[in-house]
Design an enzyme around this catalytic site. Structure first.
Site, PDB file in Angstrom:
ATOM      1  N   GLU A 255       0.865  -1.178   0.000  1.00  0.00           N
ATOM      2  CA  GLU A 255       0.000   0.000   0.000  1.00  0.00           C
ATOM      3  C   GLU A 255       0.906   1.233   0.000  1.00  0.00           C
ATOM      4  O   GLU A 255       1.536   1.545   0.997  1.00  0.00           O
ATOM      5  CB  GLU A 255      -0.904   0.003   1.227  1.00  0.00           C
ATOM      6  CG  GLU A 255      -1.882   1.173   1.235  1.00  0.00           C
ATOM      7  CD  GLU A 255      -2.611   1.344   2.557  1.00  0.00           C
ATOM      8  OE1 GLU A 255      -3.748   1.853   2.528  1.00  0.00           O
ATOM      9  OE2 GLU A 255      -2.049   0.991   3.613  1.00  0.00           O
ATOM     10  N   HIS A 324     -11.515  -0.855   0.967  1.00  0.00           N
ATOM     11  CA  HIS A 324     -12.176  -0.600   2.249  1.00  0.00           C
ATOM     12  C   HIS A 324     -11.939   0.809   2.775  1.00  0.00           C
ATOM     13  O   HIS A 324     -12.573   1.214   3.759  1.00  0.00           O
ATOM     14  CB  HIS A 324     -11.691  -1.615   3.281  1.00  0.00           C
ATOM     15  CG  HIS A 324     -10.219  -1.496   3.560  1.00  0.00           C
ATOM     16  ND1 HIS A 324      -9.260  -1.821   2.619  1.00  0.00           N
ATOM     17  CD2 HIS A 324      -9.543  -1.055   4.641  1.00  0.00           C
ATOM     18  CE1 HIS A 324      -8.064  -1.596   3.128  1.00  0.00           C
ATOM     19  NE2 HIS A 324      -8.204  -1.135   4.349  1.00  0.00           N
TER      20      HIS A 324
END
Length: 548
Positions: A255, A324
């Site tokens: 990420e 998310h």
């Protein structure tokens, strides 16, 4: 270079909201196992599950208190083993979140670290004295507020870039790294197929932990430049690869906020033995106030093309538009009021057929949308609650705050999965932990399975087309119509084979001329309208895929 994870289609699961198997209102591991046939039928090859570890849930599982136990609400380790076996029996693979920028403040490592200043694990976290009765520096946390928390027992502050219950690990400490590597090997030896590495961009901090000058003038959270992709971070990645990653046939996805295309090859270059892919943030603008605004096609062209070109023949892209941490893509980029189905499917084709591994977030494949909020009690996410307090302190009205968080809040992507028209959308027989989106009777899996023109069946067609056409996996990307204000068009080319992807990213019809882009010799193999009416005109949010 061919590789199994390059040819895969991935699906992200937020376990709390996916499927509840025992009626307690909380999604769980057995619920995921129940839906493996659905994922196999959709065409999924790789499943990524968000944290299911033991956690006090200050940040919905991203505050881990034990990396080698399962959160009781989600089940047991035996349930996980059964899930993993079920995935592999169906020819799919499974990766899990590796959250090692920080732990929970209930993790045994931190309990030892905070027990005394001379504890052997004290330096596993980042502790500093205050100055003049205040924090060690002026850094702000990503979720707002100070990045420091005072511990009265040892009278020092510990650093936490996220919530105050998520103390940051000190990656300069080699004993701490060794413990992390042992944990990683434990999971890999169990048989998982890789990791999505959470917040990897923040693991390296500015060594002096110095104040940030003029913090109010920075674009990101004030202290972000002191811990976002900071020089030396790749040394940590190299160490992790040498000790763990390169010894397994796995996929790793970092990420990576703060990384731009010109440096992407350093992270995912074929011969660097670092990461397989990264989730870059340029096109989603995570953590920025204007995240909810719809980008112009020209902006998307610039960002996507830069990443496609930078990694051509050198590395690999991770393709995504939802996760998310983001609002729903059809609400963010599309037109849910007038062209819900068309915009959901157009956006799908846009990102899915570029060079890279496409990721689908649960519910994206049925076009789930943002939900509605009535007040602060409707929000669960800690960052939304912190933002509410900050905006209220600025004098913003409740209506203004709700409108802002409706466009930007992470809770939008965490509403329960909409399986059917039954109560609670078929997610649970009990009261769901979070409100179900009121539109579940219109948008759900069961209804769309019966509709050949549904968003779900368009995703199935996309997956099937990509799987059977090597050009749509390994072919070179080439932008077309670069100046067109509505149409995003690109080619995929491999040897003598060529595909053209056309996407009208607007709610108005769009035209182009044969001189600008010819369709001579082309055959339409996929589209989101019943038939092609005019060769050089696209309806609102129309997408077509041509083969030459």
């Amino acid at each position: 270079m061919a590789n199994w994870w390059k040819e895969a289609v991935a699906y992200q699961i937020y376990p709390r909201s996916f499927k509840d198997s025992n009626g307690d209102g909380i999604g769980d591991l057995n619920g995921i196992t129940e839906k493996l046939d659905y994922l196999e039928d959709l065409g999924i090859d790789l499943i990524w599950i968000c944290p299911m570890y033991k956690s006090p849930n200050d940040d919905n599982g991203y505050d881990i208190s034990d990396y080698q136990q399962i959160m009781a609400e989600f089940g047991t380790m035996e349930d996980f083993d059964r899930l993993l076996a079920g995935v592999h029996e169906r020819g799919m693979r499974l990766i899990i979140d590796l959250v090692v920028n920080h732990t929970s403040d209930e993790h045994p490592w931190f309990l030892e670290s905070r027990s005394s200043r001379d504890n052997p694990k004290r330096d596993w976290y980042i502790w500093r004295d205050g100055r003049n009765g205040a924090e060690p520096n002026n850094w702000e946390g990503i979720f707002k507020g100070s990045a420091w928390e005072f511990d009265p027992l040892t009278e020092q502050y510990f650093l936490h870039l996220f919530t105050c219950r998520q103390p940051d690990l000190n990656w300069e400490n080699h004993d701490m790294r060794a413990a992390v590597y042992d944990m990683m090997r434990w999971w890999l030896d169990k048989g998982i197929d890789g990791f999505r590495i959470d917040a990897i961009a923040h693991m390296k901090k500015e060594p002096r932990l110095a104040d940030v000058p003029n913090p109010d003038k920075l674009r990101y959270a004030p202290s972000m430049k002191s811990h976002l992709n900071y020089d030396g971070l790749l040394d940590y990645v190299d160490d992790m690869s040498r000790n763990v990653l390169k010894h397994y046939d796995i996929v790793t996805v970092g990420e990576m906020n703060g990384l731009f295309a010109d440096r992407a090859e350093e992270w995912v270059g074929e011969h660097r033995n670092r990461l397989s892919m990264v989730f870059q943030f340029e096109h989603v603008r995570l953590w920025e106030p204007e995240e909810g605004l719809r980008p112009e096609p020209a902006v998307l062209k610039k960002i996507f093309t830069a990443w496609q070109e930078a990694l051509e023949g050198k590395g690999w892209n991770a393709l995504y538009v939802e996760n998310h941490d983001l609002t729903r893509i059809t609400s963010r980029w599309g037109d849910t009021e007038h062209h819900w189905r068309e915009s959901a499917t157009c956006i799908a084709a846009l990102y899915f057929l570029m060079q890279g591994t496409p990721f689908i977030y649960q519910g994206q494949e049925i076009g789930m949308t943002n939900t509605r909020f009535g007040g602060i009690e409707d929000f669960d996410d800690v960052s939304a609650k912190n933002m509410w307090r900050e905006l209220a302190a600025q004098g913003r009205s409740e209506e203004e705050i709700i409108a802002f968080l409706t466009n930007t809040g992470r809770d939008n992507s965490r509403t329960p999965m909409q399986w059917n028209t039954w109560p609670n959308a078929g997610f649970s027989d009990g009261e769901p932990w979070f409100q179900v989106n009121a539109n579940y009777e219109m948008i759900n899996v069961a209804t769309q399975q019966q509709d050949p023109n549904s968003v779900l069946n368009f995703y199935r067609a996309l997956i099937q087309l990509r799987r059977q056409e090597r050009t749509l996996i390994y072919g070179r990307y080439a932008l077309e119509l670069p100046q067109h204000e509505q149409i995003y068009a690109y080619r995929r080319e491999l040897a003598e084979d060529t595909f053209l992807v056309l996407c009208n990213m607007s709610s108005k019809a769009a035209n182009w001329s044969e001189i600008e882009l010819s369709l001579k010799g082309a055959h339409c193999v996929l589209g989101n309208y019943p038939q092609v009416d005019e060769d050089y005109r696209l309806h609102a949010w129309e997408t077509r895929v041509y083969r030459f």
